[in-house]
Design a protein around this motif. Structure first.
Motif, PDB file in Angstrom:
ATOM      1  N   ALA A   1       0.823  -1.210   0.000  1.00 13.60           N
ATOM      2  CA  ALA A   1       0.000   0.000   0.000  1.00 13.60           C
ATOM      3  C   ALA A   1       0.854   1.256   0.000  1.00 13.60           C
ATOM      4  CB  ALA A   1      -0.925   0.003   1.213  1.00 13.60           C
ATOM      5  N   LEU A   2       2.187   1.101  -0.111  1.00 11.90           N
ATOM      6  CA  LEU A   2       3.065   2.267  -0.096  1.00 11.90           C
ATOM      7  C   LEU A   2       4.297   2.040  -0.953  1.00 11.90           C
ATOM      8  CD1 LEU A   2       3.867   5.049   0.923  1.00 11.90           C
ATOM      9  CD2 LEU A   2       4.864   3.969   2.947  1.00 11.90           C
ATOM     10  N   VAL A   3       4.400   2.805  -2.023  1.00 12.13           N
ATOM     11  CA  VAL A   3       5.614   2.888  -2.836  1.00 12.13           C
ATOM     12  C   VAL A   3       6.151   4.303  -2.707  1.00 12.13           C
ATOM     13  CG1 VAL A   3       6.547   2.913  -5.175  1.00 12.13           C
ATOM     14  CG2 VAL A   3       5.040   1.054  -4.468  1.00 12.13           C
ATOM     15  N   ILE A   4       7.408   4.418  -2.307  1.00  8.97           N
ATOM     16  CA  ILE A   4       8.057   5.718  -2.165  1.00  8.97           C
ATOM     17  C   ILE A   4       8.996   5.894  -3.345  1.00  8.97           C
ATOM     18  CG2 ILE A   4       9.467   7.182  -0.678  1.00  8.97           C
ATOM     19  CD1 ILE A   4       8.605   5.358   1.658  1.00  8.97           C
ATOM     20  N   TRP A   5       8.785   6.946  -4.142  1.00  8.36           N
ATOM     21  CA  TRP A   5       9.520   7.135  -5.394  1.00  8.36           C
ATOM     22  C   TRP A   5      10.675   8.112  -5.179  1.00  8.36           C
ATOM     23  CZ3 TRP A   5       9.099   4.171  -9.527  1.00  8.36           C
ATOM     24  CH2 TRP A   5       9.729   4.564 -10.707  1.00  8.36           C
ATOM     25  N   ALA A   6      11.893   7.570  -5.200  1.00  8.16           N
ATOM     26  CA  ALA A   6      13.101   8.391  -5.064  1.00  8.16           C
ATOM     27  C   ALA A   6      14.077   8.034  -6.174  1.00  8.16           C
ATOM     28  CB  ALA A   6      13.736   8.156  -3.695  1.00  8.16           C
ATOM     29  N   ALA A   7      13.527   7.779  -7.368  1.00  7.83           N
ATOM     30  CA  ALA A   7      14.319   7.183  -8.445  1.00  7.83           C
ATOM     31  C   ALA A   7      14.936   8.189  -9.406  1.00  7.83           C
ATOM     32  CB  ALA A   7      13.457   6.197  -9.237  1.00  7.83           C
ATOM     33  N   GLY A   8      14.590   9.442  -9.308  1.00  5.55           N
ATOM     34  CA  GLY A   8      15.181  10.379 -10.248  1.00  5.55           C
ATOM     35  C   GLY A   8      14.594  11.772 -10.095  1.00  5.55           C
ATOM     36  N   VAL A   9      15.271  12.741 -10.691  1.00  9.67           N
ATOM     37  CA  VAL A   9      14.802  14.124 -10.635  1.00  9.67           C
ATOM     38  C   VAL A   9      14.769  14.708 -12.041  1.00  9.67           C
ATOM     39  CG1 VAL A   9      15.620  14.531  -8.286  1.00  9.67           C
ATOM     40  CG2 VAL A   9      17.143  14.992 -10.211  1.00  9.67           C
ATOM     41  N   ARG A  10      13.971  15.729 -12.181  1.00  5.94           N
ATOM     42  CA  ARG A  10      13.805  16.424 -13.455  1.00  5.94           C
ATOM     43  C   ARG A  10      13.763  17.919 -13.172  1.00  5.94           C
ATOM     44  NH1 ARG A  10      12.028  15.256 -18.587  1.00  5.94           N
ATOM     45  NH2 ARG A  10      10.755  16.821 -19.646  1.00  5.94           N
TER      46      ARG A  10
ATOM     47  N   ASN B   1      21.886  37.951 -20.109  1.00  8.07           N
ATOM     48  CA  ASN B   1      21.550  38.366 -18.744  1.00  8.07           C
ATOM     49  C   ASN B   1      20.695  37.359 -17.984  1.00  8.07           C
ATOM     50  OD1 ASN B   1      19.270  38.768 -20.282  1.00  8.07           O
ATOM     51  ND2 ASN B   1      18.785  40.779 -19.412  1.00  8.07           N
ATOM     52  N   ILE B   2      20.677  36.097 -18.437  1.00  6.93           N
ATOM     53  CA  ILE B   2      19.966  35.036 -17.711  1.00  6.93           C
ATOM     54  C   ILE B   2      20.990  34.024 -17.213  1.00  6.93           C
ATOM     55  CG2 ILE B   2      18.266  33.181 -17.834  1.00  6.93           C
ATOM     56  CD1 ILE B   2      16.792  34.733 -19.960  1.00  6.93           C
ATOM     57  N   TYR B   3      20.978  33.778 -15.913  1.00  4.35           N
ATOM     58  CA  TYR B   3      21.942  32.873 -15.293  1.00  4.35           C
ATOM     59  C   TYR B   3      21.183  31.740 -14.592  1.00  4.35           C
ATOM     60  CZ  TYR B   3      25.118  36.762 -16.124  1.00  4.35           C
ATOM     61  OH  TYR B   3      25.858  37.750 -16.720  1.00  4.35           O
ATOM     62  N   VAL B   4      21.871  30.625 -14.400  1.00  3.42           N
ATOM     63  CA  VAL B   4      21.234  29.442 -13.818  1.00  3.42           C
ATOM     64  C   VAL B   4      22.142  28.874 -12.733  1.00  3.42           C
ATOM     65  CG1 VAL B   4      20.078  27.246 -14.288  1.00  3.42           C
ATOM     66  CG2 VAL B   4      20.276  28.962 -16.106  1.00  3.42           C
ATOM     67  N   LEU B   5      21.533  28.464 -11.622  1.00  6.77           N
ATOM     68  CA  LEU B   5      22.293  27.917 -10.498  1.00  6.77           C
ATOM     69  C   LEU B   5      21.690  26.597 -10.013  1.00  6.77           C
ATOM     70  CD1 LEU B   5      22.807  31.070  -8.225  1.00  6.77           C
ATOM     71  CD2 LEU B   5      24.539  29.930  -9.616  1.00  6.77           C
ATOM     72  N   GLY B   6      22.479  25.828  -9.289  1.00  4.52           N
ATOM     73  CA  GLY B   6      22.000  24.657  -8.576  1.00  4.52           C
ATOM     74  C   GLY B   6      21.656  23.484  -9.472  1.00  4.52           C
ATOM     75  N   ASP B   7      20.660  22.702  -9.026  1.00  6.50           N
ATOM     76  CA  ASP B   7      20.279  21.480  -9.732  1.00  6.50           C
ATOM     77  C   ASP B   7      19.826  21.740 -11.154  1.00  6.50           C
ATOM     78  OD1 ASP B   7      20.804  20.230  -7.377  1.00  6.50           O
ATOM     79  OD2 ASP B   7      18.720  19.738  -6.884  1.00  6.50           O
ATOM     80  N   LEU B   8      19.347  22.944 -11.422  1.00  8.06           N
ATOM     81  CA  LEU B   8      18.824  23.271 -12.744  1.00  8.06           C
ATOM     82  C   LEU B   8      19.929  23.530 -13.759  1.00  8.06           C
ATOM     83  CD1 LEU B   8      16.057  23.638 -14.093  1.00  8.06           C
ATOM     84  CD2 LEU B   8      16.136  26.052 -13.447  1.00  8.06           C
ATOM     85  N   ALA B   9      21.130  23.874 -13.291  1.00  5.84           N
ATOM     86  CA  ALA B   9      22.228  24.248 -14.184  1.00  5.84           C
ATOM     87  C   ALA B   9      22.955  23.008 -14.710  1.00  5.84           C
ATOM     88  CB  ALA B   9      23.212  25.152 -13.455  1.00  5.84           C
ATOM     89  N   TYR B  10      23.249  23.002 -16.007  1.00  3.03           N
ATOM     90  CA  TYR B  10      23.988  21.908 -16.621  1.00  3.03           C
ATOM     91  C   TYR B  10      25.272  22.478 -17.233  1.00  3.03           C
ATOM     92  CZ  TYR B  10      25.198  17.973 -19.636  1.00  3.03           C
ATOM     93  OH  TYR B  10      25.864  16.943 -20.252  1.00  3.03           O
TER      94      TYR B  10
ATOM     95  N   PRO C   1      18.064  17.006 -22.580  1.00  2.00           N
ATOM     96  CA  PRO C   1      17.036  15.956 -22.481  1.00  2.00           C
ATOM     97  C   PRO C   1      16.663  15.623 -21.041  1.00  2.00           C
ATOM     98  CG  PRO C   1      18.692  15.356 -24.107  1.00  2.00           C
ATOM     99  CD  PRO C   1      19.202  16.581 -23.419  1.00  2.00           C
ATOM    100  N   GLN C   2      17.554  15.900 -20.079  1.00  2.16           N
ATOM    101  CA  GLN C   2      17.267  15.654 -18.666  1.00  2.16           C
ATOM    102  C   GLN C   2      16.542  16.833 -18.015  1.00  2.16           C
ATOM    103  OE1 GLN C   2      20.508  15.410 -19.961  1.00  2.16           O
ATOM    104  NE2 GLN C   2      20.193  13.236 -20.389  1.00  2.16           N
ATOM    105  N   ASN C   3      16.139  17.794 -18.851  1.00  2.00           N
ATOM    106  CA  ASN C   3      15.415  18.972 -18.368  1.00  2.00           C
ATOM    107  C   ASN C   3      16.260  19.825 -17.431  1.00  2.00           C
ATOM    108  OD1 ASN C   3      12.796  19.455 -19.477  1.00  2.00           O
ATOM    109  ND2 ASN C   3      12.057  19.845 -17.409  1.00  2.00           N
ATOM    110  N   ARG C   4      17.501  20.046 -17.841  1.00  2.00           N
ATOM    111  CA  ARG C   4      18.356  21.018 -17.175  1.00  2.00           C
ATOM    112  C   ARG C   4      18.720  22.091 -18.201  1.00  2.00           C
ATOM    113  NH1 ARG C   4      22.971  17.618 -14.052  1.00  2.00           N
ATOM    114  NH2 ARG C   4      23.334  19.633 -13.041  1.00  2.00           N
TER     115      ARG C   4
END
Length: 441
Positions: free
Chosen positions: A255-264, A295-304, A278-281
């Protein structure tokens, strides 16, 4: 003096908050920090909220309190809808906002890899709200098992499947195993907890696959010794709310599946397609600037950003995000004096994960060493306490950890939803989710 430039930062996570704090009260910039929540969330400890070791308030900190004495930082609670680079404007749920410089630091969300059933029925853990919902469901399932009318229903509510063997999945599985051993026998004496199964399913060959061989071998040994049933080289193909189906056809009633298999990555609309992976970064250059933008910069998990050390992009870790933010703050300070941005050089310090009480694994990059056990556990705790926002939060977490270490218990197993529906027999129609409706996901 020239009028201050408008710097808009979207995202109050590690990267966005670090950048705003580093430029706090700087005369060259007026800053608007946008986030959907009015608080900063300490993501590495979500799993402890989910397993009733910490209260959500212990790992959250109000954004406005951080900038109470700021003269140039303003907070806006809103969601980013689209970016309009040609007009230097973003559209948000609270209206349009013009910028001179835009920094995107919205992080990443759960990646279900296009499986709608799993997205509907599995539980993610990428926010404080989701961690609280997961805690409710864990305790609700135990209550449902305690009053189950038959063995099949009881077993379904005792089984837990954690999908994803990265740090989140490993830490969560270890915490559940400790609950099963030390806490639940006292709370539920009517249950035979030897029948409670905690499954950890990982598609890659190892748990903590990105870490050293010593780390992932030791982590697996810890988990197995704690009673976690670890399966690697295998994926969960589907989940209908009652049964998790593995790629090889194996079915696990749960009755419980915890999904920690990936990020987007949370990429907003309006950006050029060439800038999105393709990984949405979002692709950035060595200065953290989005490709095809001035003038657009990206930081953290979103930056590739590809480097010699990380040809597939820098890892999506808190220390990487904070290092990027510090570098960018220094560059904005240079820019205010008419100097050019310098390229970002990141010194990767290493990675770590905890499995349970006195059990952790640490990989250091320089010197290149790997160690495990009690000392690694102390290192893990020290680093996470240091990264927490606010002295009060650090004190609360430290006290909770100390209390749990001494007593092998905690007192946070509370259900903050309405009572579940009556438990039905598995053979009765409509008995798929006995606590259906108890949680609004």
């Amino acid at each position: 003096m020239d009028e201050p430039k408008h710097l808009v930062i979207v995202g109050g996570g590690f990267a966005g908050l670090k950048l705003a704090r580093s430029l706090n009260n700087h005369p060259a910039y007026r800053i608007t920090l946008i986030d959907r929540h009015n608080y900063h969330q300490f993501q590495p400890l979500f799993y402890q909220v989910a397993t009733a070791s910490l209260e959500a308030s212990s790992i959250s900190f109000p954004l406005r309190k951080i900038f109470q004495k700021s003269r140039n930082v303003r907070i806006r609670i809103a969601e980013l809808l689209t970016v309009e680079p040609g007009d230097n404007t973003i559209q948000t749920t609270s209206g349009p906002i013009r910028y001179d410089y835009l920094v995107l630091a919205m992080g990443a969300d759960t990646n279900y890899f296009g499986n709608r059933d799993i997205q509907q029925y599995a539980f993610p853990m990428k926010s404080t709200v989701e961690a609280m919902a997961l805690r409710n469901r864990i305790v609700e399932n135990l209550e449902a098992a305690a009053s189950a009318p038959d063995e099949a229903t009881r077993q379904r509510h005792l089984n837990v499947v954690v999908v994803g063997g990265g740090p989140t999945g490993v830490e969560l599985s270890g915490a559940l195993a400790e609950m099963k051993r030390f806490i639940l026998p006292k709370d539920y004496p009517e249950l035979d907890l030897s029948k409670m199964h905690i499954y950890l399913v990982e598609n890659s060959p190892n748990v903590l696959n990105a870490m050293s061989d010593a780390a992932h071998e030791k982590a697996r040994a810890y988990l197995v010794k704690m009673g976690v049933e670890v399966t690697t080289g295998m994926a969960v193909k589907d989940y209908d709310g009652k049964n998790a189906i593995l790629r090889d056809g194996t079915t696990i009633p749960t009755a419980l599946v915890i999904w920690a298999a990936g990020v987007r990555g949370n990429v907003p609309a309006g950006l050029p397609s060439i800038a999105v992976t393709p990984q949405n970064r979002i692709r950035v250059d060595v200065k953290g600037r989005m490709v095809d933008s001035d003038n657009i910069y990206v930081l953290g998990d979103l930056a590739y950003q590809e480097t010699g050390q990380f040809p597939k992009g820098m890892p999506q870790l808190a220390n990487v995000a904070m290092a990027q933010a510090k570098f960018m703050a220094d560059n904005f300070k240079r820019l205010s004096h008419g100097k050019a941005f310098e390229p970002f050089h990141f010194h990767f310090q290493g990675s770590m994960a905890t499995v349970g009480r006195n059990k952790a694994v640490v990989d250091l990059e320089s010197p290149r060493i790997s160690f495990q056990g009690l000392f690694a556990w102390f290192v893990w705790m020290s680093v996470h306490l240091f990264l927490l926002m606010g002295f009060k939060n650090r004190l609360l977490v430290f006290v909770n950890w100390g209390y749990k270490y001494i007593t092998f218990d905690n007192s946070l197993r509370l259900i903050y939803t309405r009572p579940p529906y009556p438990i039905q027999n598995e053979e009765e129609e409509g008995a798929a989710v006995p606590v259906e409706g108890a949680i609004a996901k």
